[in-house]
Design a protein around this motif. Structure first.
Motif, PDB file in Angstrom:
ATOM      1  N   ASP A  33      58.179  33.256  38.349  1.00 56.10           N
ATOM      2  CA  ASP A  33      57.819  33.773  39.679  1.00 56.10           C
ATOM      3  C   ASP A  33      57.257  32.641  40.538  1.00 56.10           C
ATOM      4  OD1 ASP A  33      55.067  33.484  39.115  1.00 56.10           O
ATOM      5  OD2 ASP A  33      54.851  35.568  38.478  1.00 56.10           O
ATOM      6  N   PRO A  62      56.818  41.180  40.464  1.00 58.36           N
ATOM      7  CA  PRO A  62      56.485  42.200  39.456  1.00 58.36           C
ATOM      8  C   PRO A  62      57.472  43.357  39.476  1.00 58.36           C
ATOM      9  CG  PRO A  62      54.491  41.459  40.549  1.00 58.36           C
ATOM     10  CD  PRO A  62      55.643  40.821  41.285  1.00 58.36           C
ATOM     11  N   GLY A  89      55.166  36.363  32.925  1.00 51.85           N
ATOM     12  CA  GLY A  89      54.814  37.647  32.340  1.00 51.85           C
ATOM     13  C   GLY A  89      56.078  38.410  31.991  1.00 51.85           C
ATOM     14  N   LYS A  97      66.079  37.979  30.745  1.00 52.77           N
ATOM     15  CA  LYS A  97      66.861  38.631  29.679  1.00 52.77           C
ATOM     16  C   LYS A  97      68.103  39.318  30.251  1.00 52.77           C
ATOM     17  CE  LYS A  97      63.708  40.342  26.158  1.00 52.77           C
ATOM     18  NZ  LYS A  97      62.764  41.449  25.848  1.00 52.77           N
ATOM     19  N   THR A 118      53.448  34.075  29.636  1.00 58.90           N
ATOM     20  CA  THR A 118      52.210  33.536  30.215  1.00 58.90           C
ATOM     21  C   THR A 118      51.189  34.652  30.447  1.00 58.90           C
ATOM     22  OG1 THR A 118      52.971  33.774  32.493  1.00 58.90           O
ATOM     23  CG2 THR A 118      53.503  31.688  31.384  1.00 58.90           C
ATOM     24  N   SER A 124      57.536  41.109  25.349  1.00 55.83           N
ATOM     25  CA  SER A 124      58.967  41.043  25.694  1.00 55.83           C
ATOM     26  C   SER A 124      59.682  39.878  25.012  1.00 55.83           C
ATOM     27  CB  SER A 124      59.106  40.930  27.224  1.00 55.83           C
ATOM     28  OG  SER A 124      60.441  40.843  27.601  1.00 55.83           O
ATOM     29  N   ALA A 129      64.335  44.768  24.608  1.00 51.83           N
ATOM     30  CA  ALA A 129      64.269  45.546  25.851  1.00 51.83           C
ATOM     31  C   ALA A 129      64.187  44.654  27.078  1.00 51.83           C
ATOM     32  CB  ALA A 129      63.049  46.469  25.810  1.00 51.83           C
ATOM     33  N   LEU A 159      48.657  28.623  28.126  1.00 52.16           N
ATOM     34  CA  LEU A 159      49.325  29.143  29.326  1.00 52.16           C
ATOM     35  C   LEU A 159      48.648  30.397  29.866  1.00 52.16           C
ATOM     36  CD1 LEU A 159      53.039  28.736  28.180  1.00 52.16           C
ATOM     37  CD2 LEU A 159      51.830  27.338  29.871  1.00 52.16           C
ATOM     38  N   VAL A 160      47.815  31.017  29.036  1.00 53.90           N
ATOM     39  CA  VAL A 160      47.244  32.316  29.409  1.00 53.90           C
ATOM     40  C   VAL A 160      45.826  32.190  29.975  1.00 53.90           C
ATOM     41  CG1 VAL A 160      47.036  34.700  28.588  1.00 53.90           C
ATOM     42  CG2 VAL A 160      48.543  33.148  27.415  1.00 53.90           C
ATOM     43  N   ASP A 174      48.075  47.152  27.587  1.00 55.47           N
ATOM     44  CA  ASP A 174      49.508  47.333  27.303  1.00 55.47           C
ATOM     45  C   ASP A 174      49.769  47.051  25.809  1.00 55.47           C
ATOM     46  OD1 ASP A 174      52.135  47.872  28.025  1.00 55.47           O
ATOM     47  OD2 ASP A 174      52.564  45.831  28.716  1.00 55.47           O
TER      48      ASP A 174
HETATM   49  P1  NAD Z   1      53.943  40.519  35.364  1.00 56.89           P
HETATM   50  O1  NAD Z   1      54.932  39.690  34.672  1.00 56.89           O
HETATM   51  O2  NAD Z   1      54.447  41.427  36.443  1.00 56.89           O
HETATM   52  O3  NAD Z   1      52.790  39.576  35.929  1.00 56.89           O
HETATM   53  C1  NAD Z   1      51.644  40.166  36.552  1.00 56.89           C
HETATM   54  C2  NAD Z   1      50.984  39.133  37.452  1.00 56.89           C
HETATM   55  O4  NAD Z   1      50.383  38.119  36.658  1.00 56.89           O
HETATM   56  C3  NAD Z   1      51.967  38.417  38.393  1.00 56.89           C
HETATM   57  O5  NAD Z   1      51.398  38.380  39.678  1.00 56.89           O
HETATM   58  C4  NAD Z   1      52.071  37.015  37.803  1.00 56.89           C
HETATM   59  O6  NAD Z   1      52.317  36.029  38.784  1.00 56.89           O
HETATM   60  C5  NAD Z   1      50.704  36.843  37.188  1.00 56.89           C
HETATM   61  N1  NAD Z   1      50.661  35.865  36.098  1.00 56.89           N
HETATM   62  C6  NAD Z   1      51.534  35.737  35.069  1.00 56.89           C
HETATM   63  N2  NAD Z   1      51.144  34.745  34.261  1.00 56.89           N
HETATM   64  C7  NAD Z   1      50.017  34.212  34.802  1.00 56.89           C
HETATM   65  C8  NAD Z   1      49.149  33.154  34.416  1.00 56.89           C
HETATM   66  N3  NAD Z   1      49.345  32.450  33.313  1.00 56.89           N
HETATM   67  N4  NAD Z   1      48.076  32.894  35.210  1.00 56.89           N
HETATM   68  C9  NAD Z   1      47.835  33.639  36.323  1.00 56.89           C
HETATM   69  N5  NAD Z   1      48.612  34.656  36.724  1.00 56.89           N
HETATM   70  C10 NAD Z   1      49.699  34.944  35.968  1.00 56.89           C
HETATM   71  O7  NAD Z   1      53.100  41.444  34.362  1.00 56.89           O
HETATM   72  P2  NAD Z   1      53.317  41.816  32.820  1.00 56.89           P
HETATM   73  O8  NAD Z   1      52.367  42.913  32.559  1.00 56.89           O
HETATM   74  O9  NAD Z   1      53.306  40.632  31.957  1.00 56.89           O
HETATM   75  O10 NAD Z   1      54.815  42.411  32.801  1.00 56.89           O
HETATM   76  C11 NAD Z   1      55.067  43.699  33.318  1.00 56.89           C
HETATM   77  C12 NAD Z   1      56.557  43.991  33.298  1.00 56.89           C
HETATM   78  O11 NAD Z   1      57.066  43.913  31.956  1.00 56.89           O
HETATM   79  C13 NAD Z   1      56.850  45.397  33.789  1.00 56.89           C
HETATM   80  O12 NAD Z   1      58.010  45.413  34.581  1.00 56.89           O
HETATM   81  C14 NAD Z   1      57.054  46.170  32.509  1.00 56.89           C
HETATM   82  O13 NAD Z   1      57.824  47.352  32.685  1.00 56.89           O
HETATM   83  C15 NAD Z   1      57.738  45.136  31.649  1.00 56.89           C
HETATM   84  N6  NAD Z   1      57.643  45.358  30.182  1.00 56.89           N
HETATM   85  C16 NAD Z   1      58.669  44.917  29.412  1.00 56.89           C
HETATM   86  C17 NAD Z   1      58.650  45.103  28.037  1.00 56.89           C
HETATM   87  C18 NAD Z   1      59.796  44.633  27.195  1.00 56.89           C
HETATM   88  O14 NAD Z   1      59.782  44.763  25.981  1.00 56.89           O
HETATM   89  N7  NAD Z   1      60.824  44.065  27.776  1.00 56.89           N
HETATM   90  C19 NAD Z   1      57.546  45.723  27.440  1.00 56.89           C
HETATM   91  C20 NAD Z   1      56.510  46.148  28.246  1.00 56.89           C
HETATM   92  C21 NAD Z   1      56.557  45.953  29.620  1.00 56.89           C
END
Ligand code: NAD
Length: 369
Positions: A33, A62, A89, A97, A118, A124, A129, A159-160, A174
């Protein structure tokens, strides 16, 4: 017969990005992103790659919409990389994917797909998925296919460290939801249970510290690994009603995925605990996580699980309901019928331990408003 397959090779630890160096001579496409494309995180990644061979696609937002995935596939056809890296994320990894899955089907010879999370939440990087959204209909589509598994996952807790507290809280909840839904799922096995138990233990133990002291690398590492363990668990066992409704809170009301899961978790556990097998497993999980005494009966174990979920949510600042999110009661009321219909059709509902009707889902939504 139960099936257990995790084809993704996982490398963890603060030196795990070094694994990228094997791909220095390959044409590489990085999907992330806009925020991550500008920060120190991308610089850390590029240290291990040849910048001249790297192309960035940084349009991810997102809950990635179908249009972004289509734009990515078009770009992929021009760049024709040998390696694709999904960096971010769950949103960035899921979008990457889907792009790789459809890109490979369109004949692009991608040798290796690498997922680098991150956030510590979705898991994921080790699941089959990809969740893609249709913003017009307000629906999130979870796609499941064995070809979606990343080839490699790199888990670097450094990274986190920059993840802000609210995102740490949402994504951490989550992880817990993945572990608990996988544990009581009709697809659960001894193998997925072992992963879910460990992940849930780690969340109860480490999420409050990760939220309060985000720069503690050890705590971040524990939550990062817990996220991957829970991803492995649910990718094998499936999810349930919690995710079926949470996808609608995301699609219709734009609630962050982890937060949506957190708001629903206790209500869904109460609903599912009417199933005798699920009730036993909730209680067992409470005992294994040290939340209830070893000798406690199932009713006491279930109550302790619910009490500790409530406590954890308060510790990490999760609001008590949708009402705390300034969405507006009218918007929720207007979306309700669509959310119920879509939840009943959500792919994750099929492994829920107890069948749910439209009235059951309405009651759960009302309980978390
Ligand atoms: P995200 O990827 O939407 O990120 C959330 C926010 O965190 C964003 O603004 C991003 O820029 C920020 N961010 C990410 N890494 C950062 C870092 N290191 N430092 C600062 N900010 C950071 O959130 P998420 O919760 O990781 O992912 C949610 C998405 O994943 C949803 O669409 C959900 O439905 C999907 N999901 C997928 C699976 C799967 O197995 N494929 C499982 C659960 C959820």
């Amino acid at each position: 017969m139960k099936r257990f397959v995790i084809p993704t090779r996982v490398y963890s630890g603060t030196d795990s990005l070094r694994r990228l160096e094997r791909y220095r001579d390959k044409k590489t496409w990085v999907v992330c992103d806009g925020f991550l494309a500008k920060g120190g995180a991308i610089a850390r990644l590029l240290e291990h790659l040849d910048a001249d061979r790297v192309t960035l696609f940084s349009d991810i937002m997102p809950d990635p919409p179908i249009a972004t995935v289509v734009a990515g596939i078009e770009r992929l056809q021009t760049v024709r990389p040998q390696v694709v890296v999904g960096f971010g994320g769950g949103s960035a990894i899921d979008a990457a994917k889907a792009m790789v899955f459809f890109g490979r089907r369109a004949g692009i010879a991608i040798d290796t797909f690498i997922a680098i999370p991150t956030t510590s939440g979705t898991g994921s990087e080790v699941t089959s998925a990809s969740v893609i959204s249709d913003p017009v209909l307000g629906i999130k589509y979870p796609l499941f296919n064995d070809e979606i598994y990343p080839d490699i996952a790199l888990l670097d807790p450094q990274l986190v460290v920059s993840v802000p507290p609210a995102v740490t809280a949402n994504t951490g909840m989550d992880v817990l939801t993945h572990a608990i839904e996988a544990y009581v799922s009709t697809g659960a096995s001894d193998f997925s249970d072992a992963l879910a138990e460990k992940a849930a233990q780690m969340v109860f133990r480490h999420l409050p510290d990760a939220f309060a002291t985000g720069n503690c690398l050890r705590t971040r590492e524990k939550m990062h690994n817990a996220s991957t363990l829970a991803g492995m668990a649910f990718s094998q066992a499936g999810l349930g009603l919690n995710h079926a409704i949470a996808h609608q809170f995301g699609g219709q009301l734009h609630v962050a995925h982890g937060l949506a899961n957190a708001l629903l978790l206790a209500e869904v556990i109460r609903f599912n605990s009417q199933d005798a097998r699920a009730a036993k497993k909730y209680a067992r999980l409470a005992r294994l996580c040290g939340l209830a005494a070893h000798q406690s009966d199932d009713r006491a174990g279930l109550n302790q699980l619910l009490n500790h979920i409530g406590l954890l949510k308060r510790q990490v600042g999760i609001p008590s309901g949708l009402g705390g999110l300034a969405i507006g009661a009218e918007k929720i009321r207007l979306a309700e019928a669509n959310m119920i219909r879509a939840a009943l059709n959500d792919a994750t509902l099929t492994t829920n331990p107890r069948p749910a009707t439209d009235n059951d889902i309405a009651a759960i939504i009302h309980a978390v408003i």
